[in-house]
Enzyme design. Structure first.
Site, PDB file in Angstrom:
ATOM      1  N   TYR A  70       2.953   5.661  11.656  1.00 53.03           N
ATOM      2  CA  TYR A  70       3.228   4.275  12.053  1.00 53.03           C
ATOM      3  C   TYR A  70       4.145   3.508  11.100  1.00 53.03           C
ATOM      4  O   TYR A  70       4.415   2.351  11.313  1.00 53.03           O
ATOM      5  CB  TYR A  70       1.919   3.495  12.251  1.00 53.03           C
ATOM      6  CG  TYR A  70       0.946   3.576  11.078  1.00 53.03           C
ATOM      7  CD1 TYR A  70       1.134   2.790   9.948  1.00 53.03           C
ATOM      8  CD2 TYR A  70      -0.149   4.435  11.111  1.00 53.03           C
ATOM      9  CE1 TYR A  70       0.247   2.853   8.884  1.00 53.03           C
ATOM     10  CE2 TYR A  70      -1.040   4.511  10.051  1.00 53.03           C
ATOM     11  CZ  TYR A  70      -0.843   3.719   8.941  1.00 53.03           C
ATOM     12  OH  TYR A  70      -1.710   3.783   7.882  1.00 53.03           O
TER      13      TYR A  70
ATOM     14  N   ARG B  82       0.857  -1.186   0.000  1.00 52.70           N
ATOM     15  CA  ARG B  82       0.000   0.000   0.000  1.00 52.70           C
ATOM     16  C   ARG B  82       0.892   1.235   0.000  1.00 52.70           C
ATOM     17  O   ARG B  82       1.428   1.625   1.032  1.00 52.70           O
ATOM     18  CB  ARG B  82      -0.901  -0.015   1.243  1.00 52.70           C
ATOM     19  CG  ARG B  82      -2.105   0.923   1.148  1.00 52.70           C
ATOM     20  CD  ARG B  82      -2.792   1.054   2.500  1.00 52.70           C
ATOM     21  NE  ARG B  82      -2.063   1.940   3.376  1.00 52.70           N
ATOM     22  CZ  ARG B  82      -2.091   1.903   4.711  1.00 52.70           C
ATOM     23  NH1 ARG B  82      -2.817   1.000   5.332  1.00 52.70           N
ATOM     24  NH2 ARG B  82      -1.376   2.743   5.431  1.00 52.70           N
TER      25      ARG B  82
ATOM     26  N   HIS C 227      -3.947   4.678   4.361  1.00 56.40           N
ATOM     27  CA  HIS C 227      -5.122   3.786   4.351  1.00 56.40           C
ATOM     28  C   HIS C 227      -6.285   4.463   3.631  1.00 56.40           C
ATOM     29  O   HIS C 227      -6.889   3.904   2.724  1.00 56.40           O
ATOM     30  CB  HIS C 227      -5.513   3.427   5.791  1.00 56.40           C
ATOM     31  CG  HIS C 227      -6.877   2.837   5.919  1.00 56.40           C
ATOM     32  ND1 HIS C 227      -7.211   1.613   5.378  1.00 56.40           N
ATOM     33  CD2 HIS C 227      -8.009   3.319   6.505  1.00 56.40           C
ATOM     34  CE1 HIS C 227      -8.494   1.364   5.647  1.00 56.40           C
ATOM     35  NE2 HIS C 227      -8.992   2.383   6.318  1.00 56.40           N
TER      36      HIS C 227
END
Lengths: 326, 367
Positions: free
Chosen positions: B269, B256, B260
């Site tokens: 993160y 990815r 998100h």
């Protein structure tokens, strides 16, 4: 015309629809060779084949989840959840998908699904086998919630549920399955959804109930009649959407109302009906509306279950309270 | 003690990250007439993706889930589907949806807060985006059962992510489909992240493909950034499904590259340096290099494609922004086939109190 009990009426309706419409399929645990743990589907797999009466693996989430996929692709699935205490894993699929697929796609896809599940207590069943989840289902926009209280209404309402183009939760009171028999013609005549049935006329007060509690409610009406009190008895039958006009019309005549249900009291459907009476029928009321319900306790195991279930005495006491109010 | 069963997981990759063939290629992979439309679809997906993020950042779109870096999976799989098949996407598969005929303006309407975006003009049988994670595997299994029962040569194709493979619905759906030998393809886009939870914290299994084994389903792993590999395994799985061979799980390994969603900030993160490294594996460059080696591609065609995609996306944005507002009554009008009498009063109330601002245009209310 044969006299049959409620579970036989369910079987009769399922067989009628399987024969009438090849898109109808049944799926669930133990519904095939075993005919269902209550025998609601007895003989149907032998008659209609394992492709249309499907013994599924043991997973309630996927029973309802796959039924949604089937329904959207043109089948008319009737899923059985063996006991309503095992319905909870499938709530995600009912709330997030079945109830809103039509709306989410602006009518492009639909979910003509029936979920049948036995509900309620009073048969000395094990833990988690005596639930009354109708209020949480009725709270979900997009679901119809139906509960029959006699063989004839089970037959007619189940036909209607299967033919309905939207999802219907069909809650079958286990205590009623073999409680009494009546003549039911296998004539394919559906009863209307979304309406209440007035089981007996009365002038002094209105008793409103559904499912197995109509047994006690009718008995209470008999007991009141013996004292010269005339109670009208309404079987709500379709709990969502609610046929409020029938209840309002009755209460407008009687001025008094007792709502009886087996499910726990708080945020139960009795509260919804009482609130609606307060909104729409307050000036007809001669006494505060009373509720006779299961307690806000965990459904007890069998030794105490009849102390939990509303009794004839409790219903009669509530009726007297409304009569004494004014 | 004896071994009663033994399993393995195959990994398929045809092109290395530079687009060099690692061995003999499937026939379609040497045919520009087959590859170029897929490259175009990947490019269009990326163009749409970038524009959607820009619209969100300027207050003209709601939260959007980018598919950046995962374009080869949706395009490779959906290009192997037939129109009569049915797609059960997650919310990050606009690559597959564009190939299926879902229009960019429809997707924008959905992300812009309008249910009409899921009323696809084409792809009438495809499910809308699925937000409750992994639930769509069950729906796809049921659809596949319906196809099999009626003797239709159709397949259900379902997408989910690595996080979704931790859900019971994923296993239950696979298990049902396997028992039923239903024509189902489940594509697990393993992009290494479920919002902030990395693959290593999601599952202790060596692969996610092996989760199929427990259901008696064939599980394969593929390089999800290699369009040729994805398309090849999807074709094989769909041919098997149509022939009555039952379901397949494809774990497509990818990364990815974006957040998100637009509501997420992945720098909280994960190390941006790692993300930067992953750019050297992304799927468009790989396929473009292969097309160049086939003599089927060059800078002029690339520029023309960029222009074409920009025009397509801009036209779609224009169509989205000029969409007439939804009616207040629409909340009620699609809840049931026929509005129950009990709801009529609520509908009237909504109409009576509908604010005049109900007429605002899309993109006007995403601050």
């Amino acid at each position: 015309m044969a006299e049959i009990n409620l579970v036989e009426a369910v079987n009769l309706a399922l067989a009628h629809e399987l024969a009438r419409d090849e898109a109808v399929v049944l799926l669930g645990e133990d519904i095939g060779a075993n005919g269902g743990v209550f025998r609601a589907t007895a003989g149907l797999q032998q008659r209609f084949g394992a492709g249309r009466v499907v013994d599924t693996p043991l997973a309630e989430t996927a029973i309802v989840g796959t039924a949604i996929g089937m329904a959207a692709m043109g089948l008319r699935p009737v899923a059985e959840i063996q006991f309503s205490g095992f319905l909870y894993p499938a709530i995600d699929h009912l709330v997030n998908h079945a109830a809103r697929l039509r709306n989410r796609t602006r009518g492009r896809l639909a979910c003509p699904l029936v979920v049948r599940t036995p509900c309620g207590g009073g048969i000395h069943a094990p833990e988690h086998h005596s639930e009354s989840p109708e209020a949480m289902l009725a709270h979900t926009p997009g679901l119809r919630v139906v509960m029959p209280s006699s063989p004839a209404r089970a037959y007619g309402l189940l036909l209607a549920a299967i033919r309905d183009p939207d999802p219907v939760m069909f809650l079958e009171p286990t205590r009623m399955y073999r409680l009494f028999r009546q003549e039911v013609a296998d004539d394919g005549e559906a009863l209307p959804l979304d309406v209440c049935f007035t089981l007996r006329g009365g002038t002094d007060l209105t008793l409103v109930s559904w499912g197995a509690m109509l047994h006690e409610t009718q008995a209470a009406a008999d007991a009141l009649a013996a004292e010269g009190i005339s109670a009208e008895v309404i079987d709500v039958a379709t709990l969502k959407p609610l046929d409020l006009p029938t209840i309002l019309e009755s209460v407008a005549r009687t001025g008094r109302c007792v709502i009886v249900h087996e499910a726990a009291r708080t945020a139960g459907l009795g509260a919804e009906i009482a609130a609606s009476l307060a909104e729409e029928g307050l000036y007809s009321l001669l006494a505060p509306v009373q509720r006779v319900t299961g307690y806000d306790t965990v459904m007890p195991l069998s030794r105490l279950e009849y102390q939990y279930l509303p009794s004839v005495e409790r219903i009669v006491a509530a009726a007297r309270k409304t009569l004494e109010a004014s | 003690m004896s071994t009663v069963a033994r399993f393995h997981i195959d990994h398929t990759r045809f092109l290395d990250p530079q687009g060099e063939p690692l061995g003999p290629l499937p026939d379609f992979a040497c045919d520009p007439a087959r590859l170029v439309p897929m490259y175009r679809a990947m490019y269009l997906t990326r163009s749409f993706d970038a524009k959607a993020i820009a619209l969100q950042r300027t207050g003209k779109l709601g939260t959007f889930a980018s598919a950046l870096g995962q374009e080869a999976i949706g395009v490779g799989v959906a290009s192997a589907m037939r129109p009569e098949d049915a797609l059960f996407p997650s919310y990050r598969e606009h690559a597959a949806q564009l190939v299926r005929g879902v229009r960019i303006e429809e997707s924008l309407r959905y992300w812009g807060g309008d249910e009409r975006g899921s009323d696809f003009a084409e792809a009438r049988h495809d499910f809308p985006n699925c937000v409750p994670i992994g639930t769509q595997v069950c729906h796809a299994a049921g659809a596949a059962y319906a196809f099999r029962l009626r003797g239709e040569a159709r397949a259900a194709v379902c997408f989910l992510g690595d996080g979704g493979s931790s859900k019971g619905d994923f296993y239950e759906g696979l298990n049902f489909a396997a028992v039923w030998k239903a024509p189902l393809l489940v594509v697990l886009s393993n992009n290494q992240w479920a919002i902030s939870v990395p693959r290593s914290a999601q599952s202790a299994t060596a692969t996610l493909a092996q989760k199929a084994i427990a259901a008696g389903v064939e599980g394969v792993q593929v390089d999800g950034n290699d369009l040729v590999a994805v398309h090849h395994v999807a074709r094989e799985a769909l041919a098997k499904a149509r022939a009555g061979g039952g379901p397949t799980l494809i774990e497509a390994v990818t990364y990815r590259l974006g957040d998100h969603t637009t509501a997420d900030d992945a720098s909280r993160y994960r190390d941006p340096a790692v993300v930067q490294e992953q750019w050297s594996f992304e799927p468009l460059t790989r396929l473009r290099n292969h097309l160049v080696k086939l003599g089927a591609w060059g800078p002029e065609k690339e520029e023309a494609l960029a222009r074409e995609c920009a025009e397509t996306v801009n036209a779609a944005v224009e169509a989205y922004l000029s969409t007439p507002p939804p009616t207040t009554a629409a909340m009620f009008d699609h809840l049931f086939a026929t509005l129950p009498a009990a709801l009529a009063a609520q509908r009237d109330e909504a109409l009576r109190f509908a604010p005049r601002t109900a007429g605002r245009q899309p993109g006007g209310d995403h601050g």
